[in-house]
Structures are given as structure tokens and as C-alpha cells.
Design an enzyme around this catalytic site. Structure first.
Site, mmCIF file in Angstrom:
data_model
loop_
_atom_site.group_PDB
_atom_site.id
_atom_site.type_symbol
_atom_site.label_atom_id
_atom_site.label_comp_id
_atom_site.label_asym_id
_atom_site.label_seq_id
_atom_site.Cartn_x
_atom_site.Cartn_y
_atom_site.Cartn_z
ATOM 1 C CB THR A 151 -0.946 0.079 1.344
ATOM 2 O OG1 THR A 151 -1.785 -0.821 1.139
ATOM 3 C CG2 THR A 151 -1.662 1.464 1.471
ATOM 4 N N GLY A 186 -9.420 -4.202 3.013
ATOM 5 C CA GLY A 186 -8.469 -4.607 3.723
ATOM 6 C C GLY A 186 -8.597 -3.107 4.783
ATOM 7 C CB THR A 217 1.953 -0.640 4.208
ATOM 8 O OG1 THR A 217 2.208 -1.549 3.072
ATOM 9 C CG2 THR A 217 3.439 -0.598 5.057
#
Ligand code: ASP
Length: 316
Positions: free
Chosen positions: A178, A208, A229
Site C-alpha cells: 500500500t 483491507g 501497510t
């Protein structure tokens, strides 16, 4: 108390706007803009953020401008256009933004729109809602002038077709990266953006942490901001980014706050998680922090005319 690291501020320093946190007060970092992003694609993202600052943009403008860079880059297979699809070959995107006023916008399971981060900003600014998902998010994006396009590139289609032959379950840290962008502008205001195509070859419909405010991203303009992330499921279960900011409020140093948030995850997995999570954080006084569970993690920091990649080692 072990990880606490209270900040000493001088009485003179307190003339500038300050926020109470822990047992002391924290000065606002002014006239020293910062952009802090995840991974090496954070470097070009930071460049875009810096240009936004030069053009008079605020922290939210810079964070959004930064996040749009990897979204449009087809060589980055974890974000936006060119992102790896789900099991069924659909590219489904998650993104969110949060600004210095505490406003937030988010989209999840969005398909066929190249810049989910900008749709998330439109949700924040043009609707009474925080989050739009799936078909509703797509329709909203079209109503706001976003164009529809096929986000599956020849390369990501070929990778998916190769994967389909064996259908090996991807471990969460494979092809997962990410982009989270945190920014502090010259006024000291904070904002952030987070955007991803999520876990490669995920179940259709999987969302997510990235679009969940408090999990993938959290901004509290009095204290600081944080973003994540890594394995989103575990970030969600610990409300990771909110936790990092709250720990900074209690007096934790930004890196110590990131570490403590990760320690909660490590404990839940009996000290031996087999996945990665990393956090980045900016405190209101401009101090930045980061930590990751294992292996290593890279963040890109732009400050004082230098935009550089830093590598840190995992806690385990
Ligand atoms: N956090 C993202 C997700 O779980 C992916 C990543 O950052 O690696 O969707």
C-alpha cells in the site's frame, strides 16, 4: 513506562501553538513541511507532494497528489492501475483520506476507476458520508466526472493467468505494498492518504485496512498522524493507526508508538507472526517515526529539500 519518551519543551518554545499530550505540551512544527510515505514508491509520491506544496497546496492536497502517482503507475502492481486483481481477475481498489479538521472520506471495493484516492476525497468533500463501496462508489465517481477504464494491464492479467493455473494462496506479504502518504504543511497542519489494490488474488469482495479510518490511516491535528501497510486484517483488529496516534497523545515517541502498536499484534500471535505490518507516523512537532514487525521496511521522507529512502529493520 519502558517505551515512554516524554518530550521536553522549553517554556520559550511554548509561545507557538501547542497541544497538551501526555504530561507535557508539544510545539507545532511550522514552516518546515514534511511528506512521509511508505515504500520506495513513496519517493516519486513525495516529489508530487512537494510540487503541490510549491503550488500553495495544503497537507491534504500534498497527500492526495502523492498518492495519485503510484495509482497511475502501471509498473506498481499493488496500487491502482496495474494493481494485481482478486481471484476472479477483478481489480478492486481501497482508499481513504483524512484532513486536519478530522474530516475523512473513503472508498472500498471500487472497480474501473484509476484514482480511488481522489474519489475518497470527493466523498469527504461532496457528500455527508464517510465511506462508499463497490457499485455505489463507482456510480458516485462517474457522477463526479471520473472516467471508467479497465485497470487490468496486460502484465497484471498475465500474472493472474499464471497464478490461476496453480491457485497458490499468496502469503500476505507477497505483492502487498500500500502507498500511505502523511503530510504536514507549512502551517503545521496534518493530513494523510492511503490507497491500495490490496492482497493479490484475494477473495472477491475482500476489503483491507486501507479504507478503514483508524486502521489504515488516522489524523489528529492536535497530536499527529499515522498510517499502515501490511496485513490489513491484523491492522483492522488492532485499530492500528488510531492506536499509534493515541499512544503519541499519551507521550510515546512516534517510533515507540509504532512499536507498541505492533507489539499488540505480535502478542496476539504468540510472539511469532508470519506476516508483515509497518507503521509510519508524524507527530505535531515534526518528529517522525516508523516500525515494522519483521524483515525490513522502507519509508520515503521529504523534508528540508531532501527526499530520501530510509530502511528499518523489523522488531523480530
Ligand atoms: N494493507 C493492505 C491491505 O491489507 C495491503 C498492504 O499494505 O500490503 O489491503
Amino acid at each position: 513506562m519502558k517505551r515512554r519518551d516524554f518530550i521536553k519543551t522549553s517554556a520559550i518554545g511554548l509561545a507557538a501553538p501547542s497541544a497538551v499530550f501526555g504530561k507535557t505540551k508539544i510545539k507545532t512544527n511550522k514552516n518546515n513541511p514534511i511528506i512521509l510515505s511508505t515504500w520506495d514508491h513513496g519517493l516519486p509520491a513525495n516529489e508530487a507532494g512537494l510540487i503541490s506544496f510549491q503550488n500553495g497546496g495544503n497537507a491534504m492536497d500534498a497527500a492526495e497528489a502523492g498518492a495519485r502517482i503510484p495509482e497511475a503507475d502501471i509498473t506498481i502492481t499493488t496500487v491502482g492501475f496495474g494493481g494485481l486483481p482478486d481471484k476472479q481477475g477483478n481489480v478492486t481498489l481501497d482508499a481513504c483520506v483524512m484532513d486536519s479538521t478530522g474530516n475523512a472520506g473513503s472508498v472500498a471495493f471500487l472497480q474501473n476507476i484509476k484514482h480511488p484516492v481522489s474519489v475518497a476525497r470527493k466523498v469527504m468533500e461532496e457528500t455527508k458520508h464517510v465511506m462508499l463501496v463497490g457499485e455505489g462508489a463507482r456510480q458516485f465517481a462517474l457522477s463526479q466526472g471520473f472516467e471508467e477504464m479497465d485497470l487490468l494491464t496486460d502484465e497484471s492479467k498475465a500474472a493472474w493467468e499464471k497464478w490461476k493455473k496453480k491457485q497458490r494462496e499468496m502469503t500476505p506479504h507477497e505483492t502487498h505494498d500500500t502507498i500511505s502518504v502523511l503530510a504536514q504543511d507549512k502551517n503545521g497542519d496534518l493530513a494523510g492518504a492511503c490507497t491500495t489494490s490490496g492482497w493479490a488474488y484475494k477473495m472477491h469482495g475482500r476489503v483491507g485496512d486501507c479504507p478503514i479510518i483508524g486502521a489504515g490511516l488516522f489524523v489528529d491535528n492536535e497530536i499527529g498522524c499515522a498510517a499502515a501497510t501490511g496485513l490489513g486484517e491484523e491492522v483492522i483488529k488492532t485499530t492500528g493507526s488510531f492506536l499509534v496516534v493515541e499512544l503519541m497523545r499519551q507521550g510515546y515517541d512516534p517510533t515507540a508508538a509504532c512499536e507498541e502498536a505492533l507489539n499488540r499484534v505480535i502478542k496476539r500471535h504468540n510472539g511469532n507472526p508470519d506476516f508483515q505490518i509497518a507503521y509510519i507516523a508524524i507527530r505535531k512537532d515534526g518528529k517522525i517515526g516508523s516500525a515494522c514487525i519483521k524483515w525490513s521496511f522502507e519509508y520515503a521522507l521529504a523534508r528540508g529539500g531532501v527526499n530520501k529512502l530510509y530502511k528499518i529493520k523489523g522488531l523480530l
